[in-house]
Design an enzyme around this catalytic site. Structure first.
Site, PDB file in Angstrom:
ATOM      1  N   CYS A   1       0.958  -1.191   0.051  1.00 38.77           N
ATOM      2  CA  CYS A   1       0.089   0.016   0.056  1.00 38.77           C
ATOM      3  C   CYS A   1       0.768   1.176  -0.020  1.00 38.77           C
ATOM      4  O   CYS A   1       0.593   2.215  -0.680  1.00 38.77           O
ATOM      5  CB  CYS A   1      -0.746   0.203   1.107  1.00 38.77           C
ATOM      6  SG  CYS A   1      -1.994   1.354   1.408  1.00 38.77           S
ATOM      7  N   CYS A   2       1.915   1.274   0.876  1.00 36.44           N
ATOM      8  CA  CYS A   2       2.946   2.393   0.865  1.00 36.44           C
ATOM      9  C   CYS A   2       3.466   2.486  -0.463  1.00 36.44           C
ATOM     10  O   CYS A   2       3.593   3.786  -0.916  1.00 36.44           O
ATOM     11  CB  CYS A   2       3.883   2.291   1.847  1.00 36.44           C
ATOM     12  SG  CYS A   2       3.221   2.373   3.716  1.00 36.44           S
TER      13      CYS A   2
ATOM     14  N   CYS B   1      -0.862   8.726   6.925  1.00 36.46           N
ATOM     15  CA  CYS B   1      -2.136   8.331   6.532  1.00 36.46           C
ATOM     16  C   CYS B   1      -3.140   8.124   7.833  1.00 36.46           C
ATOM     17  O   CYS B   1      -2.847   7.674   8.818  1.00 36.46           O
ATOM     18  CB  CYS B   1      -2.164   7.255   5.720  1.00 36.46           C
ATOM     19  SG  CYS B   1      -1.369   7.550   3.842  1.00 36.46           S
TER      20      CYS B   1
ATOM     21  N   CYS C   1      -3.435   4.642   9.422  1.00 37.38           N
ATOM     22  CA  CYS C   1      -2.171   4.320   9.918  1.00 37.38           C
ATOM     23  C   CYS C   1      -1.305   5.026  10.847  1.00 37.38           C
ATOM     24  O   CYS C   1      -0.257   4.857  11.097  1.00 37.38           O
ATOM     25  CB  CYS C   1      -1.062   4.227   8.759  1.00 37.38           C
ATOM     26  SG  CYS C   1      -1.849   3.008   7.374  1.00 37.38           S
TER      27      CYS C   1
ATOM     28  N   CYS D   1       7.995   3.499   5.728  1.00 36.75           N
ATOM     29  CA  CYS D   1       7.194   3.237   4.576  1.00 36.75           C
ATOM     30  C   CYS D   1       7.754   2.835   3.218  1.00 36.75           C
ATOM     31  O   CYS D   1       7.205   2.370   2.372  1.00 36.75           O
ATOM     32  CB  CYS D   1       6.269   4.437   4.313  1.00 36.75           C
ATOM     33  SG  CYS D   1       6.762   5.946   4.026  1.00 36.75           S
TER      34      CYS D   1
END
Length: 234
Positions: free
Chosen positions: A119-120, A202, A205, A229
């Site tokens: 995702c990162c 985010c 997170c 990340c």
């Protein structure tokens, strides 16, 4: 001339300079090949103020991951209004986000470290690579105090992943020094900082930290892995 081969010489020239003179020196030397990526954290807000109010010709951009706090986006608008300067926003590739969510689900990053790093990568690392392509100097707001794996960094470092020199002008600033500078100069900052959020990324997170926790404990708090990340991989 390879800038990586001349990194030691550049360090000798930059290490003794304060942030303003360092930013100015590098922007003069590399012209339009110096860029600053702001996450709109307190460190980055300081650097934005230094660049704008000292008329240093460095391009400023930010990454909109699609999962930022509303407070972060509001800060972006307030920052642009205060400094009368547009900050370029970069977004992840739509097809990559759609594929990621289709495979993992909307919050699949909670399920494994691998999912979270994927995702990162899609939302942050890939857009950053696009922004840094063809550039020579990447300015960041990293400070040595932020986490143990940043304590041995230097002001100028070679970033192998992006093939670029990374300049950390506030590396040796303390947290108290940074806060004092923000207050003295009326620099806008995220109100979440006043609610215990030290490092803000985010929304899904990031959490506030408790007294005694290290600064980045609120990032990816459900993991035991190193709290990065991939933007600042070493």
């Amino acid at each position: 001339m390879s800038i990586q081969k001349n990194l030691h010489e550049l360090r000798l020239k930059v290490d003794g300079l304060g942030p303003v003179r360092g930013l100015g020196f590098l922007s003069d030397l590399f012209r339009d090949k110096v860029v600053f990526s702001t996450s709109l954290g307190q460190e980055d807000q300081v650097i934005t103020q230094l660049i704008v109010e000292n008329y240093i010709p460095i391009h400023i951009f930010s990454l909109d991951t699609g999962r930022l706090f509303p407070e972060t986006l509001d800060l972006l608008a307030r920052t642009e209004s205060k400094y009368k300067k547009r900050i370029e926003l970069l977004y992840p590739e739509r097809s990559s986000v759609e594929s990621l969510v289709q495979e993992q689900g909307i919050n699949g990053f909670y399920d494994s470290v691998e999912n979270r790093k994927s995702c990162c990568y899609v939302r942050k690392v890939e857009p950053l690579k696009r922004a840094l392509a063809g550039k020579s100097i990447w300015v960041t707001g990293l400070r040595a105090e932020q986490s143990p794996n940043r304590s041995d960094m230097q002001k100028l470092e070679w970033d192998e992943a992006n093939q670029i020199i990374k300049y950390n002008p506030l590396l040796d600033w303390t947290y108290d020094q940074m806060i004092a500078y923000i207050n003295e100069n009326g620099i806008p900052y995220n109100p979440l900082h006043d609610k215990g959020f030290v490092s803000i990324g985010c929304a899904p997170c990031t959490r506030a930290i408790s007294p005694g926790e290290e600064a980045r404990a609120g990032r990816w708090w459900w993991e035991d892995s190193k709290k990065e990340c991939g933007l600042h991989a070493r």
